[in-house]
Write a protein that holds these residues in place. Structure first.
Motif, mmCIF file in Angstrom:
data_model
loop_
_atom_site.group_PDB
_atom_site.id
_atom_site.type_symbol
_atom_site.label_atom_id
_atom_site.label_comp_id
_atom_site.label_asym_id
_atom_site.label_seq_id
_atom_site.Cartn_x
_atom_site.Cartn_y
_atom_site.Cartn_z
ATOM 1 N N SER A 132 0.838 -1.204 0.000
ATOM 2 C CA SER A 132 0.000 0.000 0.000
ATOM 3 C C SER A 132 0.869 1.248 0.000
ATOM 4 O O SER A 132 0.532 2.254 -0.609
ATOM 5 N N SER A 133 2.005 1.154 0.693
ATOM 6 C CA SER A 133 2.894 2.314 0.736
ATOM 7 C C SER A 133 4.298 1.862 1.107
ATOM 8 O O SER A 133 4.566 1.531 2.259
ATOM 9 N N ILE A 134 5.188 1.848 0.126
ATOM 10 C CA ILE A 134 6.554 1.418 0.412
ATOM 11 C C ILE A 134 7.262 2.432 1.312
ATOM 12 O O ILE A 134 8.081 2.068 2.160
ATOM 13 N N ASP A 135 6.913 3.714 1.152
ATOM 14 C CA ASP A 135 7.524 4.740 2.002
ATOM 15 C C ASP A 135 7.120 4.538 3.464
ATOM 16 O O ASP A 135 7.939 4.713 4.376
ATOM 17 N N GLN A 136 5.862 4.170 3.650
ATOM 18 C CA GLN A 136 5.391 3.923 5.020
ATOM 19 C C GLN A 136 6.127 2.741 5.640
ATOM 20 O O GLN A 136 6.517 2.777 6.806
ATOM 21 N N ASN A 137 6.354 1.686 4.852
ATOM 22 C CA ASN A 137 7.062 0.510 5.350
ATOM 23 C C ASN A 137 8.531 0.820 5.636
ATOM 24 O O ASN A 137 9.109 0.304 6.600
ATOM 25 N N LYS A 138 9.136 1.635 4.791
ATOM 26 C CA LYS A 138 10.528 2.037 5.044
ATOM 27 C C LYS A 138 10.629 2.806 6.357
ATOM 28 O O LYS A 138 11.548 2.575 7.155
ATOM 29 N N HIS A 139 9.677 3.706 6.578
ATOM 30 C CA HIS A 139 9.691 4.484 7.815
ATOM 31 C C HIS A 139 9.505 3.573 9.030
ATOM 32 O O HIS A 139 10.212 3.713 10.047
ATOM 33 N N ALA A 140 8.566 2.636 8.930
ATOM 34 C CA ALA A 140 8.304 1.718 10.045
ATOM 35 C C ALA A 140 9.532 0.863 10.351
ATOM 36 O O ALA A 140 9.925 0.699 11.517
ATOM 37 N N LEU A 141 10.165 0.312 9.314
ATOM 38 C CA LEU A 141 11.343 -0.536 9.521
ATOM 39 C C LEU A 141 12.510 0.251 10.084
ATOM 40 O O LEU A 141 13.276 -0.261 10.911
ATOM 41 N N LYS A 142 12.675 1.477 9.645
ATOM 42 C CA LYS A 142 13.764 2.300 10.168
ATOM 43 C C LYS A 142 13.595 2.524 11.664
ATOM 44 O O LYS A 142 14.557 2.370 12.446
ATOM 45 N N GLU A 143 12.370 2.848 12.089
ATOM 46 C CA GLU A 143 12.110 3.058 13.513
ATOM 47 C C GLU A 143 12.280 1.761 14.306
ATOM 48 O O GLU A 143 12.822 1.758 15.412
ATOM 49 N N LEU A 144 11.835 0.665 13.708
ATOM 50 C CA LEU A 144 11.952 -0.632 14.393
ATOM 51 C C LEU A 144 13.411 -1.079 14.509
ATOM 52 O O LEU A 144 13.795 -1.706 15.492
ATOM 53 N N SER A 145 14.235 -0.754 13.519
ATOM 54 C CA SER A 145 15.655 -1.119 13.602
ATOM 55 C C SER A 145 16.341 -0.334 14.719
ATOM 56 O O SER A 145 17.172 -0.883 15.455
ATOM 57 N N LEU A 146 15.981 0.953 14.863
ATOM 58 C CA LEU A 146 16.539 1.759 15.948
ATOM 59 C C LEU A 146 16.073 1.232 17.306
ATOM 60 O O LEU A 146 16.851 1.178 18.262
ATOM 61 N N TYR A 147 14.794 0.846 17.379
ATOM 62 C CA TYR A 147 14.246 0.332 18.638
ATOM 63 C C TYR A 147 14.881 -1.010 18.996
ATOM 64 O O TYR A 147 15.197 -1.285 20.156
ATOM 65 N N THR A 148 15.097 -1.847 17.986
ATOM 66 C CA THR A 148 15.740 -3.148 18.221
ATOM 67 C C THR A 148 17.162 -2.959 18.733
ATOM 68 O O THR A 148 17.611 -3.666 19.644
#
Length: 366
Positions: A132-148
């Motif tokens: 639905s939105s690759i930009d949205q997924n990139k943003h989510a993964l970036k935040e999740l990588s920092l949180y991990t």
């Protein structure tokens, strides 16, 4: 999909329990946020690789070659990795984890950094065909990588530095008892078995193990059977059920010793058959069984003769047809037989009492 079974307690290291408790929720959250069929986290310094499948839950991959991932990804200075088709992408095409999938989906991966800003792992998703939105997924993964990365630092690295490390088994010699382990590859090849020193020293029969370099030769010493016969047996049994068998060995003194072998087998996620076996000296147990069998034989056979004699004599006694002298003669014979039985029973008790005492003394020295 050909996914491995949910992570097995026999494989997981103590540190991995901690990682699962911290990161499993992150994985399921990643799958949901990116509307993906699967998300995954890989930390090569900890040897940790887990994934979350949208219907099958958390999976653990213990056979991952972490050094390959580290060499391939840690030196690439990239904010993220995207492959429209993992079958042909040079970063992913020959990696075992991505070969599990028949349709070679798109993949979106973000790096995980340690406190020195060095890449220590990856977090990613099997990307939907129509996101639905690759930009949205990139943003989510970036935040999740920092949180991990933050969770790894707070919950894993600090505990490792501040708390004493748990004592882990580094070799079979640290286990109580005589043990061995072996691996059978997917094409049926036997790797060189690992054998504890306690097993090698258990009996002269096992001493030859240290002088053998052939896996099949060591296997035959351990099992007294051909490896191919054992493998054929494995293919026809339930993988979760243990294998048990015993065999007898003679010592130089010609004394026969008995050994029980118990083997547990299971598959790892690479399809290899892992076998962990223990060998136990059951000579005393076998001696007890032999005494019990002898008692049973003596009662059922040796004592059978005087009992049969008494039964025959009593059948002769018919007071209305026998005179007094004949009855006295039969009674005298019954007395002799009963005395014989009494003497035999006392001797039987004395003999077996001595056998039990000898076995008890022997057990105190083993």
């Amino acid at each position: 999909m050909n996914l491995p079974v949910q992570y097995n307690l026999n494989h997981i290291k103590p540190q991995h329990f901690m990682l699962h408790s911290v990161l499993d929720n992150i994985l399921s959250m990643t799958t949901g946020l990116c509307a993906s069929k699967m998300s995954f986290i890989l930390l090569w310094e900890e040897g940790f690789h887990a994934a979350h499948h949208h219907t099958q839950g958390i999976k653990s991959f213990q056979s991952t070659d972490f050094s390959v991932y580290k060499d391939r990804f840690s030196k690439i200075n990239a904010a993220c990795f995207y492959a429209p088709n993992t079958k042909y992408h040079t970063l992913f095409q020959d990696l075992y984890f991505f070969k599990l999938y028949e349709q070679y989906p798109k993949v979106l991966v973000f790096p995980i950094f340690d406190n020195n800003q060095q890449m220590c792992g990856l977090i990613g998703v099997l990307h939907p065909e129509n996101p639905s939105s690759i930009d949205q997924n990139k943003h989510a993964l970036k935040e999740l990588s920092l949180y991990t990365a933050k969770l790894r630092l707070e919950n894993v690295m600090e505990r490792v530095n501040l708390q004493p490390k748990p004592t882990l088994i580094q070799s079979l010699n640290q286990l109580p008892g005589a043990h061995f382990e072996l691996i059978i590859s997917t094409d049926g090849q036997l790797a060189l078995p690992s054998v504890s020193q306690e097993l090698i020293q258990m009996h002269p029969h096992f001493w030859e193990i240290e002088h053998q370099t052939s896996p099949e030769a060591i296997f035959k010493i351990l099992h007294l059977m051909d490896f191919q016969d054992f493998r054929a047996y494995l293919l026809n049994k339930e993988l979760s059920s243990p294998i048990e068998f015993s065999y007898a060995l003679k010592e130089d003194s010609e004394i026969r010793k008995y050994y029980m072998v118990r083997i547990n087998t299971y598959l790892n996620d690479a399809g290899e058959t892992l076998c962990f076996g223990a060998v136990k000296d059951i000579s005393l147990q076998k001696a007890y069984e032999n005494v019990l069998e002898q008692i049973n034989f003596d009662i059922s056979h040796v004592m059978r003769r005087p009992v049969a004699t008494m039964q025959g004599l009593t059948q002769l006694i018919e007071l209305d047809k026998m005179n007094r002298e004949t009855v006295k003669e039969v009674a005298s014979k019954l007395q002799l037989v009963s005395n014989e039985m009494d003497t035999f029973i006392k001797k039987l008790y004395t003999d077996y009492q001595k056998r039990w005492e000898d076995l008890d003394k022997e057990s105190q020295f083993n």
